[in-house]
Scaffold this motif. Structure first.
Motif, PDB file in Angstrom:
ATOM      1  N   ILE A   1     -36.904 -18.876 -19.708  1.00 16.79           N
ATOM      2  CA  ILE A   1     -37.843 -18.164 -20.273  1.00 16.79           C
ATOM      3  C   ILE A   1     -37.813 -17.215 -21.485  1.00 16.79           C
ATOM      4  O   ILE A   1     -36.348 -16.735 -21.572  1.00 16.79           O
ATOM      5  CB  ILE A   1     -38.345 -17.269 -19.263  1.00 16.79           C
ATOM      6  CG1 ILE A   1     -38.908 -18.467 -17.811  1.00 16.79           C
ATOM      7  CG2 ILE A   1     -39.878 -16.622 -19.709  1.00 16.79           C
ATOM      8  CD1 ILE A   1     -39.263 -17.372 -16.884  1.00 16.79           C
ATOM      9  N   GLY A   2     -37.732 -17.470 -22.404  1.00 16.37           N
ATOM     10  CA  GLY A   2     -37.570 -16.027 -23.546  1.00 16.37           C
ATOM     11  C   GLY A   2     -37.890 -15.162 -23.343  1.00 16.37           C
ATOM     12  O   GLY A   2     -39.315 -14.263 -22.908  1.00 16.37           O
ATOM     13  N   LYS A   3     -37.410 -14.191 -23.943  1.00 15.19           N
ATOM     14  CA  LYS A   3     -37.422 -12.868 -23.158  1.00 15.19           C
ATOM     15  C   LYS A   3     -37.615 -12.068 -25.446  1.00 15.19           C
ATOM     16  O   LYS A   3     -38.255 -10.921 -24.584  1.00 15.19           O
ATOM     17  CB  LYS A   3     -35.898 -11.800 -22.900  1.00 15.19           C
ATOM     18  CG  LYS A   3     -35.836 -12.771 -21.323  1.00 15.19           C
ATOM     19  CD  LYS A   3     -36.764 -12.657 -20.446  1.00 15.19           C
ATOM     20  CE  LYS A   3     -36.424 -13.223 -19.240  1.00 15.19           C
ATOM     21  NZ  LYS A   3     -34.913 -12.369 -19.186  1.00 15.19           N
ATOM     22  N   GLY A   4     -37.513 -12.475 -25.668  1.00 12.37           N
ATOM     23  CA  GLY A   4     -37.393 -12.374 -27.430  1.00 12.37           C
ATOM     24  C   GLY A   4     -36.818 -11.893 -27.626  1.00 12.37           C
ATOM     25  O   GLY A   4     -35.715 -11.788 -27.262  1.00 12.37           O
ATOM     26  N   PHE A   5     -36.475 -10.850 -28.752  1.00  8.50           N
ATOM     27  CA  PHE A   5     -35.921  -9.406 -29.592  1.00  8.50           C
ATOM     28  C   PHE A   5     -35.412  -8.864 -28.555  1.00  8.50           C
ATOM     29  O   PHE A   5     -36.279  -7.982 -27.843  1.00  8.50           O
ATOM     30  CB  PHE A   5     -35.931  -9.091 -30.853  1.00  8.50           C
ATOM     31  CG  PHE A   5     -34.959  -8.558 -31.637  1.00  8.50           C
ATOM     32  CD1 PHE A   5     -34.343  -9.331 -32.207  1.00  8.50           C
ATOM     33  CD2 PHE A   5     -34.472  -7.425 -30.865  1.00  8.50           C
ATOM     34  CE1 PHE A   5     -33.456  -8.801 -33.006  1.00  8.50           C
ATOM     35  CE2 PHE A   5     -33.950  -6.981 -32.023  1.00  8.50           C
ATOM     36  CZ  PHE A   5     -33.064  -7.529 -33.023  1.00  8.50           C
ATOM     37  N   SER A   6     -34.209  -8.485 -27.797  1.00  9.63           N
ATOM     38  CA  SER A   6     -33.861  -7.885 -26.542  1.00  9.63           C
ATOM     39  C   SER A   6     -32.554  -7.168 -27.057  1.00  9.63           C
ATOM     40  O   SER A   6     -31.514  -7.659 -27.838  1.00  9.63           O
ATOM     41  CB  SER A   6     -33.568  -9.032 -25.854  1.00  9.63           C
ATOM     42  OG  SER A   6     -34.548  -8.788 -25.018  1.00  9.63           O
ATOM     43  N   GLY A   7     -32.198  -6.570 -26.760  1.00  8.14           N
ATOM     44  CA  GLY A   7     -30.857  -4.814 -27.384  1.00  8.14           C
ATOM     45  C   GLY A   7     -29.562  -5.257 -26.436  1.00  8.14           C
ATOM     46  O   GLY A   7     -29.485  -6.172 -25.956  1.00  8.14           O
ATOM     47  N   TYR A   8     -28.814  -4.524 -26.971  1.00  6.09           N
ATOM     48  CA  TYR A   8     -27.558  -4.882 -26.704  1.00  6.09           C
ATOM     49  C   TYR A   8     -27.020  -4.865 -24.456  1.00  6.09           C
ATOM     50  O   TYR A   8     -26.444  -5.073 -23.922  1.00  6.09           O
ATOM     51  CB  TYR A   8     -26.023  -3.964 -27.079  1.00  6.09           C
ATOM     52  CG  TYR A   8     -26.424  -3.864 -28.354  1.00  6.09           C
ATOM     53  CD1 TYR A   8     -25.940  -4.774 -29.295  1.00  6.09           C
ATOM     54  CD2 TYR A   8     -27.654  -3.106 -29.452  1.00  6.09           C
ATOM     55  CE1 TYR A   8     -25.748  -4.737 -30.635  1.00  6.09           C
ATOM     56  CE2 TYR A   8     -27.270  -3.007 -30.305  1.00  6.09           C
ATOM     57  CZ  TYR A   8     -26.814  -3.632 -31.481  1.00  6.09           C
ATOM     58  OH  TYR A   8     -26.694  -4.177 -32.798  1.00  6.09           O
ATOM     59  N   GLN A   9     -28.640  -3.984 -24.128  1.00  7.81           N
ATOM     60  CA  GLN A   9     -27.801  -3.805 -22.250  1.00  7.81           C
ATOM     61  C   GLN A   9     -28.743  -4.998 -21.711  1.00  7.81           C
ATOM     62  O   GLN A   9     -27.655  -4.867 -21.165  1.00  7.81           O
ATOM     63  CB  GLN A   9     -28.430  -2.461 -22.238  1.00  7.81           C
ATOM     64  CG  GLN A   9     -27.509  -1.053 -22.572  1.00  7.81           C
ATOM     65  CD  GLN A   9     -27.557  -0.196 -23.861  1.00  7.81           C
ATOM     66  OE1 GLN A   9     -29.060  -1.087 -24.844  1.00  7.81           O
ATOM     67  NE2 GLN A   9     -26.304  -0.020 -24.240  1.00  7.81           N
ATOM     68  N   LYS A  10     -29.432  -5.344 -22.853  1.00 12.18           N
ATOM     69  CA  LYS A  10     -29.877  -5.787 -21.882  1.00 12.18           C
ATOM     70  C   LYS A  10     -29.684  -7.832 -22.353  1.00 12.18           C
ATOM     71  O   LYS A  10     -29.766  -8.636 -21.260  1.00 12.18           O
ATOM     72  CB  LYS A  10     -31.848  -6.324 -22.357  1.00 12.18           C
ATOM     73  CG  LYS A  10     -32.312  -7.433 -21.449  1.00 12.18           C
ATOM     74  CD  LYS A  10     -34.127  -7.672 -21.758  1.00 12.18           C
ATOM     75  CE  LYS A  10     -35.552  -8.633 -21.048  1.00 12.18           C
ATOM     76  NZ  LYS A  10     -36.066  -7.899 -21.134  1.00 12.18           N
TER      77      LYS A  10
ATOM     78  N   MET B   1     -33.461 -13.553 -26.872  1.00  7.41           N
ATOM     79  CA  MET B   1     -32.265 -13.499 -25.954  1.00  7.41           C
ATOM     80  C   MET B   1     -33.659 -15.006 -24.890  1.00  7.41           C
ATOM     81  O   MET B   1     -35.139 -14.714 -25.062  1.00  7.41           O
ATOM     82  CB  MET B   1     -32.578 -12.603 -25.139  1.00  7.41           C
ATOM     83  CG  MET B   1     -31.947 -12.851 -23.588  1.00  7.41           C
ATOM     84  SD  MET B   1     -31.970 -10.348 -23.204  1.00  7.41           S
ATOM     85  CE  MET B   1     -31.382 -11.565 -21.307  1.00  7.41           C
ATOM     86  N   GLY B   2     -33.348 -15.629 -24.356  1.00  4.89           N
ATOM     87  CA  GLY B   2     -33.102 -17.165 -23.113  1.00  4.89           C
ATOM     88  C   GLY B   2     -34.300 -17.467 -24.301  1.00  4.89           C
ATOM     89  O   GLY B   2     -33.576 -18.398 -25.443  1.00  4.89           O
TER      90      GLY B   2
END
Length: 207
Positions: free
Chosen positions: A117-126, A167-168
């Motif tokens: 599953i695509g999570k889109g643009f994600s930050g460092y922590q995630k 991410m994803g």
């Protein structure tokens, strides 16, 4: 156990209870039937078997694909997948043969591949499980990356640096998923645990 795999789609997740009363999370898959569309000789010891899944209207595919299916004299399929097997095992297959889940049994272990599953643009922590900074006492570094490299030397950021980004939506394989139940009439497989992707995602199953 069949030496080649089978294609299917993810119908969703639920939970079932075993004889001991334990709650087991399961994924419902609809796998097959698939049709063997081509058998090629790779080497003296290996063969390449191609299977097709999900019939499709010829008007919905390109002319080149229509010509391909006309050449191999099979119906048009939405998905094609190739498997490499040894020559001795390929003798039991022929073009036009239907592959179903009858080769699987309850308790078998499967490797299932699909697009996560695509999570889109994600930050460092995630994305990379980075630790955050202090959240109080005047700290201005809460979820920032911190240093990303040296200054004058080398004067650049090295490729592959773990940073924020998409991410994803990658090909993912989960191994050794156990078959809990089978419905041969409806081509349904009940798998213990989760599989890659969302509902309706195309999956590749192999023992």
């Amino acid at each position: 156990m069949s030496p080649i795999g089978i294609l299917g789609i993810k119908l969703g997740m639920t939970q079932i209870f075993n004889e001991k009363g334990d709650c087991i999370p399961v994924t419902i898959l609809k796998a097959g039937p698939c049709t063997i569309t081509k058998i090629n000789n790779l080497t003296d010891t290996y063969r390449q078997i191609q299977i097709g899944y999900d019939y499709i209207d010829p008007q919905k595919i390109s002319k080149s694909m229509i010509g391909y299916f006309n050449k191999i004299k099979t119906p048009c399929f939405r998905y094609l997948k190739e498997y490499k097997i040894i020559k001795e095992e390929s003798n039991k297959f022929q073009v036009g043969q239907i592959v179903t889940i009858k080769s699987f049994q309850i308790g078998d272990l499967l490797d299932i591949s699909g697009i996560s599953i695509g999570k889109g643009f994600s930050g460092y922590q995630k994305r990379h499980n980075f630790s955050r900074g202090p959240m109080s006492h005047g700290s201005k570094n809460h979820r920032q990356p911190g240093s990303i490299g040296a200054g004058t030397t080398p004067g650049r950021v090295f490729p592959g640096k773990r940073m924020a980004g998409r991410m994803g939506s990658n090909k993912t394989t989960i191994k050794n998923l156990k078959i809990i139940d089978l419905n041969l009439e409806e081509n349904i497989i009940v798998i213990k645990g989760s599989v890659p992707g969302k509902k309706g995602n195309i999956l590749y199953l192999r023992s």
